[in-house]
Design a protein around this motif. Structure first.
Motif, PDB file in Angstrom:
ATOM      1  N   VAL A  81       0.828  -1.203   0.000  1.00  0.00           N
ATOM      2  CA  VAL A  81       0.000   0.000   0.000  1.00  0.00           C
ATOM      3  C   VAL A  81       0.862   1.253   0.000  1.00  0.00           C
ATOM      4  O   VAL A  81       1.836   1.351   0.755  1.00  0.00           O
ATOM      5  N   LEU A  82       0.482   2.213  -0.835  1.00  0.00           N
ATOM      6  CA  LEU A  82       1.085   3.539  -0.811  1.00  0.00           C
ATOM      7  C   LEU A  82       0.007   4.518  -0.390  1.00  0.00           C
ATOM      8  O   LEU A  82      -1.024   4.635  -1.048  1.00  0.00           O
ATOM      9  N   GLU A  83       0.234   5.219   0.711  1.00  0.00           N
ATOM     10  CA  GLU A  83      -0.702   6.256   1.141  1.00  0.00           C
ATOM     11  C   GLU A  83      -0.105   7.618   0.798  1.00  0.00           C
ATOM     12  O   GLU A  83       0.968   7.979   1.266  1.00  0.00           O
ATOM     13  N   ILE A  84      -0.837   8.374  -0.023  1.00  0.00           N
ATOM     14  CA  ILE A  84      -0.411   9.695  -0.469  1.00  0.00           C
ATOM     15  C   ILE A  84      -0.932  10.757   0.494  1.00  0.00           C
ATOM     16  O   ILE A  84      -2.049  10.650   0.992  1.00  0.00           O
ATOM     17  N   ALA A  85      -0.136  11.797   0.737  1.00  0.00           N
ATOM     18  CA  ALA A  85      -0.566  12.914   1.589  1.00  0.00           C
ATOM     19  C   ALA A  85      -1.101  12.396   2.920  1.00  0.00           C
ATOM     20  O   ALA A  85      -2.229  12.703   3.316  1.00  0.00           O
ATOM     21  N   SER A  86      -0.292  11.622   3.617  1.00  0.00           N
ATOM     22  CA  SER A  86      -0.726  11.005   4.868  1.00  0.00           C
ATOM     23  C   SER A  86      -1.012  12.010   5.967  1.00  0.00           C
ATOM     24  O   SER A  86      -1.723  11.691   6.925  1.00  0.00           O
ATOM     25  N   GLU A  99       5.063  -4.385   7.107  1.00  0.00           N
ATOM     26  CA  GLU A  99       6.203  -3.471   7.095  1.00  0.00           C
ATOM     27  C   GLU A  99       5.686  -2.029   7.039  1.00  0.00           C
ATOM     28  O   GLU A  99       4.745  -1.728   6.298  1.00  0.00           O
ATOM     29  N   ILE A 100       6.296  -1.138   7.801  1.00  0.00           N
ATOM     30  CA  ILE A 100       5.907   0.275   7.796  1.00  0.00           C
ATOM     31  C   ILE A 100       7.087   1.104   7.317  1.00  0.00           C
ATOM     32  O   ILE A 100       8.206   0.967   7.829  1.00  0.00           O
ATOM     33  N   ARG A 101       6.832   1.952   6.343  1.00  0.00           N
ATOM     34  CA  ARG A 101       7.879   2.830   5.823  1.00  0.00           C
ATOM     35  C   ARG A 101       7.342   4.253   5.711  1.00  0.00           C
ATOM     36  O   ARG A 101       6.134   4.469   5.614  1.00  0.00           O
ATOM     37  N   PHE A 102       8.270   5.204   5.698  1.00  0.00           N
ATOM     38  CA  PHE A 102       7.914   6.621   5.548  1.00  0.00           C
ATOM     39  C   PHE A 102       8.704   7.202   4.378  1.00  0.00           C
ATOM     40  O   PHE A 102       9.892   6.906   4.214  1.00  0.00           O
ATOM     41  N   LYS A 103       8.037   8.024   3.580  1.00  0.00           N
ATOM     42  CA  LYS A 103       8.684   8.585   2.398  1.00  0.00           C
ATOM     43  C   LYS A 103       8.264  10.034   2.189  1.00  0.00           C
ATOM     44  O   LYS A 103       7.091  10.320   1.959  1.00  0.00           O
ATOM     45  N   SER A 104       9.216  10.956   2.283  1.00  0.00           N
ATOM     46  CA  SER A 104       8.951  12.356   1.935  1.00  0.00           C
ATOM     47  C   SER A 104       9.020  12.473   0.423  1.00  0.00           C
ATOM     48  O   SER A 104      10.021  12.078  -0.188  1.00  0.00           O
ATOM     49  N   MET A 105       7.958  13.000  -0.183  1.00  0.00           N
ATOM     50  CA  MET A 105       7.961  13.034  -1.643  1.00  0.00           C
ATOM     51  C   MET A 105       6.920  13.992  -2.193  1.00  0.00           C
ATOM     52  O   MET A 105       5.968  14.372  -1.508  1.00  0.00           O
ATOM     53  N   ASN A 106       7.136  14.380  -3.439  1.00  0.00           N
ATOM     54  CA  ASN A 106       6.184  15.156  -4.214  1.00  0.00           C
ATOM     55  C   ASN A 106       5.296  14.168  -4.951  1.00  0.00           C
ATOM     56  O   ASN A 106       5.765  13.394  -5.786  1.00  0.00           O
ATOM     57  N   ALA A 107       3.991  14.178  -4.655  1.00  0.00           N
ATOM     58  CA  ALA A 107       3.087  13.194  -5.233  1.00  0.00           C
ATOM     59  C   ALA A 107       2.921  13.342  -6.738  1.00  0.00           C
ATOM     60  O   ALA A 107       2.427  12.427  -7.401  1.00  0.00           O
ATOM     61  N   ALA A 108       3.344  14.472  -7.304  1.00  0.00           N
ATOM     62  CA  ALA A 108       3.264  14.658  -8.755  1.00  0.00           C
ATOM     63  C   ALA A 108       4.380  13.914  -9.473  1.00  0.00           C
ATOM     64  O   ALA A 108       4.372  13.812 -10.702  1.00  0.00           O
ATOM     65  N   GLN A 145      -2.153  15.351 -12.587  1.00  0.00           N
ATOM     66  CA  GLN A 145      -0.837  14.729 -12.682  1.00  0.00           C
ATOM     67  C   GLN A 145      -0.611  13.758 -11.525  1.00  0.00           C
ATOM     68  O   GLN A 145      -0.078  12.663 -11.716  1.00  0.00           O
ATOM     69  N   VAL A 146      -1.056  14.147 -10.333  1.00  0.00           N
ATOM     70  CA  VAL A 146      -0.919  13.265  -9.176  1.00  0.00           C
ATOM     71  C   VAL A 146      -1.740  11.988  -9.374  1.00  0.00           C
ATOM     72  O   VAL A 146      -1.272  10.883  -9.102  1.00  0.00           O
TER      73      VAL A 146
END
Length: 294
Positions: free
Chosen positions: A92-97, A180-189, A215-216
């Protein structure tokens, strides 16, 4: 007999809560803010830049849960989050958490990996704290420690037990980590993952905050595997004319205060991105969109 005496205590409590919820919703929607800039529809630069909005999210982060928590509860947002997240599975990828308002709704064993992401450092800091305190985070911490313990026991066994000729070494410790839990700082675009990387992509109240929502959405579609689901819970334009007018009038205030363009046509954006809507529902005068797409 007085008017109020006609109702039971439970009915009065429920009625009071509904009245409060309506009042809070109306206040957030209609009342002007003394700090809001004056709206100038002819000024293309009247909205904050992306960096300015990131700063807004950083500032909001420490008190965000307290500010929106009761409001979300009374208006049924938490129930919709719970219902939506029941469909999350696999990777799973959660955007703008944000601050992690979905964390408590991932069911046990639903997913083998969840990547929480945001572009605000302030939100990410609170997010990590909330994940660590959640049942999901506690299970992950326990499972990770258990996995390390099993690995140490395996190594100790290899060092102390003689290996007979023709026999193999002890098998590696089993992978006991449930999710598994991960954290990612990113631009969703520009999601930094390869095509078809995830079984589920989740975005709750994020499309209203992106500079390039289409675009996102295209990026979300790109990283979804065949048969995967995009789970959306969003702010958007109402289907009631009077509410559309109010959202338009309060748009400048809302963007500057919350970084949120709350009157976008969400379903239109989703279709423009090439996604197919398979489930949809609207509530709160049509301003809250519950959608599943693929």
């Amino acid at each position: 007999m007085s008017f109020l005496s006609r109702f039971s205590k439970t009915q009065l409590i429920i009625g009071g809560l509904l009245t409060y919820a309506t009042g809070v919703s109306a206040a957030l929607t209609f009342l002007p803010s003394s700090s809001s800039p004056k709206s100038d529809p002819d000024n293309p630069d009247r909205f904050p830049t992306e960096s300015a909005r990131r700063s807004t999210f950083d500032t909001l982060a420490p008190g965000y849960d307290k500010e929106v928590g009761l409001h979300e509860y009374l208006l049924g947002i938490q129930r919709r989050r719970k219902r939506l997240l029941k469909q999350a599975k696999g990777r799973v990828l959660e955007i703008a958490s944000g601050t992690g308002r979905n964390v408590d709704y991932y069911t046990k064993g639903c997913c083998n990996e969840i990547v929480f992401s945001d572009f605000s450092d302030g939100m990410m800091e609170v997010l990590k704290q909330n994940v660590a305190k959640s049942d999901l985070g506690k299970r992950y911490d326990y499972q990770l420690r258990r996995q390390r313990q099993l690995e140490l026991e395996r190594i100790a066994q290899q060092q102390t037990a003689p290996v007979a000729a023709g026999t193999s070494m002890s098998p590696p410790a089993p992978n006991v980590v449930e999710t598994e839990i991960r954290f990612k700082s990113m631009n969703a675009a520009a999601i930094p993952y390869p095509d078809q990387s995830f079984d589920t992509v989740v975005d709750t109240f994020g499309l209203c905050s992106f500079e390039e929502p289409v675009q996102v959405l295209k990026e979300m579609k790109r990283v979804l595997r065949p048969g995967g689901k995009l789970l959306l819970l969003e702010h958007g334009n109402s289907h009631w004319g009077f509410m559309q007018d109010m959202q338009a009038k309060q748009l400048d205030r809302h963007v500057h205060k919350y970084g949120c363009y709350w009157n976008r046509e969400i379903e239109q954006l989703v279709e423009e991105a090439g996604l197919k809507v398979v489930e949809k529902e609207r509530s709160q005068l049509g301003t809250v969109y519950y959608m599943v797409a693929e």
